[in-house]
Design a protein around this motif. Structure first.
Motif, PDB file in Angstrom:
ATOM      1  N   SER A  21       0.847  -1.203   0.000  1.00 34.93           N
ATOM      2  CA  SER A  21       0.000   0.000   0.000  1.00 34.93           C
ATOM      3  C   SER A  21       0.882   1.253   0.000  1.00 34.93           C
ATOM      4  O   SER A  21       2.049   1.201   0.403  1.00 34.93           O
ATOM      5  CB  SER A  21      -0.889   0.011   1.237  1.00 34.93           C
ATOM      6  N   ASP A  22       0.310   2.366  -0.410  1.00 35.28           N
ATOM      7  CA  ASP A  22       1.067   3.630  -0.429  1.00 35.28           C
ATOM      8  C   ASP A  22       1.605   3.962   0.956  1.00 35.28           C
ATOM      9  O   ASP A  22       2.734   4.432   1.101  1.00 35.28           O
ATOM     10  CB  ASP A  22       0.180   4.781  -0.914  1.00 35.28           C
ATOM     11  N   ALA A  23       0.774   3.703   1.962  1.00 36.80           N
ATOM     12  CA  ALA A  23       1.195   4.033   3.337  1.00 36.80           C
ATOM     13  C   ALA A  23       2.430   3.216   3.727  1.00 36.80           C
ATOM     14  O   ALA A  23       3.370   3.749   4.327  1.00 36.80           O
ATOM     15  CB  ALA A  23       0.054   3.769   4.309  1.00 36.80           C
ATOM     16  N   VAL A  25       4.635   1.849   1.689  1.00 40.55           N
ATOM     17  CA  VAL A  25       5.769   2.317   0.876  1.00 40.55           C
ATOM     18  C   VAL A  25       6.366   3.582   1.482  1.00 40.55           C
ATOM     19  O   VAL A  25       7.585   3.696   1.661  1.00 40.55           O
ATOM     20  CB  VAL A  25       5.330   2.582  -0.588  1.00 40.55           C
ATOM     21  N   LYS A  26       5.497   4.490   1.840  1.00 47.41           N
ATOM     22  CA  LYS A  26       5.950   5.783   2.364  1.00 47.41           C
ATOM     23  C   LYS A  26       6.776   5.634   3.627  1.00 47.41           C
ATOM     24  O   LYS A  26       7.780   6.319   3.816  1.00 47.41           O
ATOM     25  CB  LYS A  26       4.712   6.637   2.682  1.00 47.41           C
ATOM     26  N   ALA A  27       6.333   4.728   4.503  1.00 50.45           N
ATOM     27  CA  ALA A  27       6.983   4.607   5.813  1.00 50.45           C
ATOM     28  C   ALA A  27       8.215   3.701   5.789  1.00 50.45           C
ATOM     29  O   ALA A  27       8.957   3.649   6.762  1.00 50.45           O
ATOM     30  CB  ALA A  27       5.970   4.085   6.825  1.00 50.45           C
ATOM     31  N   SER A  31      12.085   2.395   0.287  1.00 49.98           N
ATOM     32  CA  SER A  31      10.758   2.866  -0.074  1.00 49.98           C
ATOM     33  C   SER A  31      10.497   2.701  -1.567  1.00 49.98           C
ATOM     34  O   SER A  31      11.143   3.338  -2.394  1.00 49.98           O
ATOM     35  CB  SER A  31      10.644   4.336   0.346  1.00 49.98           C
ATOM     36  N   GLY A  32       9.582   1.819  -1.873  1.00 54.46           N
ATOM     37  CA  GLY A  32       9.166   1.620  -3.258  1.00 54.46           C
ATOM     38  C   GLY A  32      10.246   0.987  -4.115  1.00 54.46           C
ATOM     39  O   GLY A  32      11.398   0.839  -3.689  1.00 54.46           O
ATOM     40  N   GLY A 442       8.252  -2.843   1.759  1.00 55.13           N
ATOM     41  CA  GLY A 442       7.758  -1.531   1.339  1.00 55.13           C
ATOM     42  C   GLY A 442       8.122  -1.207  -0.088  1.00 55.13           C
ATOM     43  O   GLY A 442       8.143  -0.044  -0.486  1.00 55.13           O
TER      44      GLY A 442
END
Ligand code: WT7
Length: 664
Positions: A21-23, A25-27, A31-32, A442
């Motif tokens: 989820s984006d959340a 990935v962000k945390a 990241s990504g 993530g």
């Protein structure tokens, strides 16, 4: 080495993709896919510079290294060789004076449910005191110490104490037999054994010290001077005056401070025996610097570790997973971890889920075989279903030890992970020291049943028998093209076997993992298709078929010949199937059952209960070619219950196939 045909035949059609989820990935730390790609690009651009940066940032060196990788004596690679460090200092002392010092390092849940917690500061004192006790008994830097302990805080203390004084430990899983312990004491030349009187599993008290006594009574353990016995239970055990001491006796009067001994980065931190294609287990030797670096890094990357995580790896310290992700990685990374003494089905098969709820576990790492057996249990009894426990604390799930089938993956994802937790399917081996192919929670979009992509810096590839790359979509042999810091350094006492097993000439100097694999045509994701050598994977444990065969034929009064193969099993992944020719006529009915049991118990005595064949079939003979070679592929088909479709024209005694197929 033969081409893994199954890899070529069965390119799995798996279309489901689960991106983080984006959340998340962000945390995440990585990241990504952009984060992952950037690290890979860094490693590609400047391979040594990449590893040197990680080693400087993640390991505390008492003497900094000036040289990163030494390939001059390949494949005996050296990493950070002129640097010095201590592994225990990197797991414990590094946290002193930081907020982590008063954090719970280990939350221990005993078989009976009793909980003990120990902070980093307290753990350092315990390890130091035990290290002093070892020194007082003449255990020195470079000595080998065999550890035969249950899952306890003391098991980790024993390993860390060895590391603290530069002694090389050799942990033997508590399920191995006296004979296995005996072989390992002699091969490593161990000067001391650290064990417990008993271990508690599923409400039962099982002897450990008695097995050590039995091993030592076999003779020839000339290097051994001391046996340290942790009194896990109140039951007395035999103690030999002058040789055996309880922990309490050994620790009496010892200071809780002990300066860590600096060792060179290549100093052997441990030896861990694992099965290979011959009858004799291999003592896989690991380094201190490179190993510790990867234990720490993979905690951060693969598990995206945060300060408030409660990490739980269910593996026993007797296996590599329990070394890297119980005894070293979580401590080096400053995590709070759960250690569990018991078994997943006691007092009921909801134990794991209840423990996750009780301790608010956030990262849960276990084996597909455990998941599959708990699926069965949950389907049979609603009361032990994970839905009965509050699993909302979980944020990341992991899988290790064998391929996870997509059905089990989906169940884990839905029923344990609440469809919100990424699953990291981590592919690695005793020899790799830590994860080598795994998703990053993530970053990597997940595909059930696939361990996805190599970690940054790990040059995994799939090649043919000449070492040439194969295109995505076709199966081949899994290799790692360049060395990496946590790789096996050698086989203890057998450098030739190390070269032959892992760096066969035809493979251009690549590291041979021993597994077949295939990369998906679309994403290039790796899927492991199983071993290409004579090694089975039973419940995530490696078992050599030759080892079991040797054990069977060593029952010389009964067995003339034996061949062991694997067959698929719903719960254990693979099951051990033995074909046996007796010195007397072929038994049938009750007699066959009784002899089969006798042989199972014999194998348990020779190797350990984990090596007991599930099926034993008796024949007047085994299927052989005219030159006398046992045709194992035919035995594999019979074990599976398949009709024989292979060419049997080279077979000397085709009638034997029907006979073996009929008996059970
Ligand atoms: C063998 C290594 C590494 C820790 C436990 C086992 C198999 C391991 C996976 C996975 C598919 C896997 C391989 C490998 N294996 N992890 N995620 N997917 N297969 O260590 O006893 O040294 O066994 O386990 O066959 O070669 P090990």
């Amino acid at each position: 080495m033969s081409a893994p045909t199954s890899a070529i035949e069965s390119v799995l059609v798996e279309n489901r993709v689960f991106p983080p989820s984006d959340a998340i990935v962000k945390a995440a730390r990585v990241s990504g896919m952009a984060g992952y790609d950037a690290l890979c690009a860094e490693a590609e651009k400047d391979f040594e510079g990449f590893w040197a940066r990680l080693a400087r940032e993640n390991v505390q060196w008492s003497k900094p290294f000036t040289r990163t990788l030494d390939e001059s004596n390949a494949p005996f690679y050296q990493w950070f060789a002129d640097g010095e460090l201590n592994a225990s200092a990197n797991c414990l002392d590094r946290h002193i004076g930081t907020p982590t010092e008063n954090k719970t390092a280990i939350l221990f849940e005993a078989d009976d449910g009793a909980v003990t917690k120990i902070t980093y500061k307290e753990l350092l004192a315990r390890v130091s005191q035990f290290a002093n006790a070892l020194k007082a008994h003449g255990v020195n830097k470079g000595d080998r110490v065999l550890i035969y302990m249950p899952m306890t805080i003391e098991g980790v203390v024993a390993m860390q104490a060895c590391a603290r004084i530069g002694a090389t430990h050799s942990v033997v899983f508590g399920g191995f037999s006296a004979k296995a312990v005996h072989e390992r004491i002699i091969d490593a030349g161990a000067v001391a054994v650290i064990t417990a009187n008993y271990q508690m599993r599923g409400g039962k008290e099982l002897p450990l010290k008695a097995i050590i006594d039995e091993a030592l009574a076999m003779g020839g353990c000339d290097t051994l001077r001391n046996v340290f016995v942790y009194q896990r239970t109140a039951t007395a055990c035999n103690m030999v005056a002058g040789r055996d001491k309880t922990f309490a006796e050994a620790l009496a009067g010892q200071s809780t401070e002990c300066a860590p001994v600096a060792v060179g980065a290549e100093h052997p931190l441990f030896i861990l025996y694992t099965s290979g294609s011959t009858g004799k287990p291999k003592g896989v030797q690991h380094s201190t610097g490179g190993y510790l670096l990867w234990a720490k890094m993979t905690m951060d990357w693969t598990f995206d570790l945060r300060a408030d995580d409660v990490f739980w790896c269910t593996a026993d310290i007797g296996w590599i997973t329990g070394h890297t992700y119980v005894a070293y990685g979580p401590l080096a990374a400053g995590a709070t971890q759960i250690i569990f003494e018991g078994i997943p089905t006691f007092p009921n098969a909801g134990r794991f889920w209840q423990m996750i709820e009780r301790h608010k576990c956030t990262i849960f790492y276990t084996a597909p075989t455990a998941i599959r057996s708990l699926i069965k249990a949950a389907e049979a009894d609603e009361a032990v279903h994970p839905a009965r426990s509050d699993l909302s604390s979980l944020r990341i799930l992991g899988s290790v030890g064998e391929p996870i089938n997509p059905e089990a993956w989906m169940w884990y994802h839905k029923n344990v992970g609440g469809e919100r937790c990424p699953i990291v399917d981590t592919f690695w081996q005793t020899e790799t020291g830590g994860h080598v192919i795994t998703p990053l929670p993530g970053a990597t979009p997940l595909v059930p049943g696939s361990c996805t992509l190599p970690l940054p810096g790990i040059t995994a590839a799939i090649v043919d028998e000449m070492g040439n790359d194969v295109p995505n979509g076709s199966g081949g042999i899994l290799v790692i093209k360049r060395p990496w810091p946590s790789m096996i350094r050698t086989i203890w006492n057998d450098p030739e076997r190390f070269k032959k097993s892992y760096f066969p000439e035809e493979l251009k100097g690549y590291y041979l993992a021993g597994d077949g694999a295939v990369r998906s045509a679309d994403r290039g994701y790796f899927r492991i298709t199983g071993r290409i050598d004579d090694v089975l994977n039973v419940s995530g444990h490696r078992m050599g078929t030759m080892e079991i065969e040797s054990a069977l034929v060593s029952k010389t009064d009964l067995v003339a010949e034996a061949a062991v193969v694997g067959r698929p099993d719903d719960v254990t992944g693979e099951a051990i199937c033995a074909f046996v020719v007796l010195k007397r006529s072929r038994p049938t009915g009750e007699e066959a059952k009784q002899i089969a049991n006798e042989l199972r118990n014999w194998v348990a005595k020779e190797i350990g209960p984990i090596a007991k064949p599930k099926d034993i079939r008796f024949g007047d003979n085994l299927p052989k070619t005219r030159s006398g070679k046992i045709m194992r592929r035919l035995l594999r088909s019979i074990a599976k219950g398949e009709a024989i479709t292979q060419d049997t024209s080279t077979l000397e005694n085709p009638a034997i196939l029907d006979q073996l197929a009929q008996t059970n």
